[in-house]
Design an enzyme around this catalytic site. Sequence first.
Site, PDB file in Angstrom:
ATOM      1  N   LYS A  91      52.082  58.883  45.947  1.00 41.39           N
ATOM      2  CA  LYS A  91      51.095  58.377  46.906  1.00 41.39           C
ATOM      3  C   LYS A  91      51.250  59.031  48.283  1.00 41.39           C
ATOM      4  CE  LYS A  91      53.603  54.226  48.435  1.00 41.39           C
ATOM      5  NZ  LYS A  91      53.532  52.742  48.542  1.00 41.39           N
ATOM      6  N   ASP A  92      52.400  59.706  48.506  1.00 48.35           N
ATOM      7  CA  ASP A  92      52.602  60.414  49.775  1.00 48.35           C
ATOM      8  C   ASP A  92      51.959  61.795  49.799  1.00 48.35           C
ATOM      9  OD1 ASP A  92      54.075  58.305  50.733  1.00 48.35           O
ATOM     10  OD2 ASP A  92      56.028  59.261  50.451  1.00 48.35           O
ATOM     11  N   ARG A 146      45.418  49.545  54.041  1.00 51.56           N
ATOM     12  CA  ARG A 146      44.886  49.104  52.751  1.00 51.56           C
ATOM     13  C   ARG A 146      45.335  47.681  52.430  1.00 51.56           C
ATOM     14  NH1 ARG A 146      47.542  48.434  48.172  1.00 51.56           N
ATOM     15  NH2 ARG A 146      49.381  49.482  49.003  1.00 51.56           N
ATOM     16  N   ARG A 147      46.630  47.426  52.611  1.00 54.61           N
ATOM     17  CA  ARG A 147      47.142  46.085  52.353  1.00 54.61           C
ATOM     18  C   ARG A 147      46.578  45.079  53.350  1.00 54.61           C
ATOM     19  NH1 ARG A 147      53.112  48.597  51.452  1.00 54.61           N
ATOM     20  NH2 ARG A 147      53.024  48.886  49.189  1.00 54.61           N
ATOM     21  N   ARG A 168      56.872  49.344  60.615  1.00 52.47           N
ATOM     22  CA  ARG A 168      57.401  50.571  60.037  1.00 52.47           C
ATOM     23  C   ARG A 168      58.833  50.316  59.615  1.00 52.47           C
ATOM     24  NH1 ARG A 168      56.183  55.788  61.350  1.00 52.47           N
ATOM     25  NH2 ARG A 168      57.661  56.170  59.683  1.00 52.47           N
ATOM     26  N   ARG A 174      62.370  46.325  56.683  1.00 56.31           N
ATOM     27  CA  ARG A 174      61.195  45.476  56.480  1.00 56.31           C
ATOM     28  C   ARG A 174      61.577  44.100  55.953  1.00 56.31           C
ATOM     29  NH1 ARG A 174      56.032  49.243  55.183  1.00 56.31           N
ATOM     30  NH2 ARG A 174      56.726  51.085  56.300  1.00 56.31           N
ATOM     31  N   CYS A 261      45.979  57.829  54.825  1.00 62.04           N
ATOM     32  CA  CYS A 261      46.566  56.500  54.972  1.00 62.04           C
ATOM     33  C   CYS A 261      46.012  55.767  56.182  1.00 62.04           C
ATOM     34  CB  CYS A 261      48.077  56.594  55.068  1.00 62.04           C
ATOM     35  SG  CYS A 261      48.656  57.162  56.668  1.00 62.04           S
TER      36      CYS A 261
END
Length: 335
Positions: A91-92, A146-147, A168, A174, A261
């Site tokens: 996904k990166d 997106r989230r 971040r 996190r 992103c």
Amino acid sequence: MNGQPLTEQAPGAPALRLGTRRSALAMAQSGMVAREVTRLTGRPVELVEITTYGDTSREALAQIGGTGVFVSALRDALLEGRIDFAVHSLKDLPTASPEGLVLAAVPEREDVRDALVAAEGLNLDELVEKLAGAGRPARIGTGSPRRMAQLNAWAVARGAQLETVAIRGNVDTRIGYVTGGELDAVVLATAGLNRLGRSAEISQHLDPELMIPAPGQGALAIECTAADTDLAAALALLDHAPTRVAVAAERALLATLEAGCSAPVAALATWGRENELRLDGVVGNPDGTALLKMSANGPIVLDETAEQQARALGHALAARLLDAGAAALMGERAR
């Protein structure tokens, strides 16, 4: 990861240099691939740690160029001959293919879902209800527009009190926001938590009905130079065709939307009966007040044209989303 060994272990063979980011997750993922490559080729694999700009900057990803900031330093090392191959979270990867490099393998995908890690192990409904009773919104951290878009849309649809907070940092950082009491929950990729052996900390798997993942989420990408055909052929034994085709559809949707992103875009391709591929796409705005969800289905013949067929499905669904106003929801489209 599949594939039959090419050779017996060859103790005298020179080590292959595998480039990886320094994060715990990147090292875990690269270690998995390294062990498989050694099994297949009989050659030892040495991990070469490379720091990317995305690892050192504290700015939001959207401000520093999107997920490509995690990839460019590894690709430079490949092209300069400092490493032999690299492992990325798929996904990166930017959707544009770089000259001189080849995507040698996309191994079988891990769990695609997002995961909620919440205080007291509460699920999303329980968390929101408990904090509403305390007279405040649930504060949920994520670095992903997106989230944010899908969480906020969920809250808007239910009249629930929820505040998304941009964060971040690595997985420890996190989750530390939750254990330290700064946030009530964070959302992370299930695949990453599984690979780190931290699945027990998941409070709830967020079903794609609630939150469609990022294009390519849960999959790895193994790159090497196009000139190293022997290595590319060996790495190709790790390829999982159904995963590769599915992510090709997802990434084609992303590419056609010209989004990175910095835009709230989600896509998930799933296999049904008789090799039918279903592609779900979502585009929204971060506050959740508008969310476009569409899907497309198509039969895929698993031959040398399979990726081309999948990309056509992705292009077609993206065109429908754009016709329905997706560009306005995404704001400035990343080119």
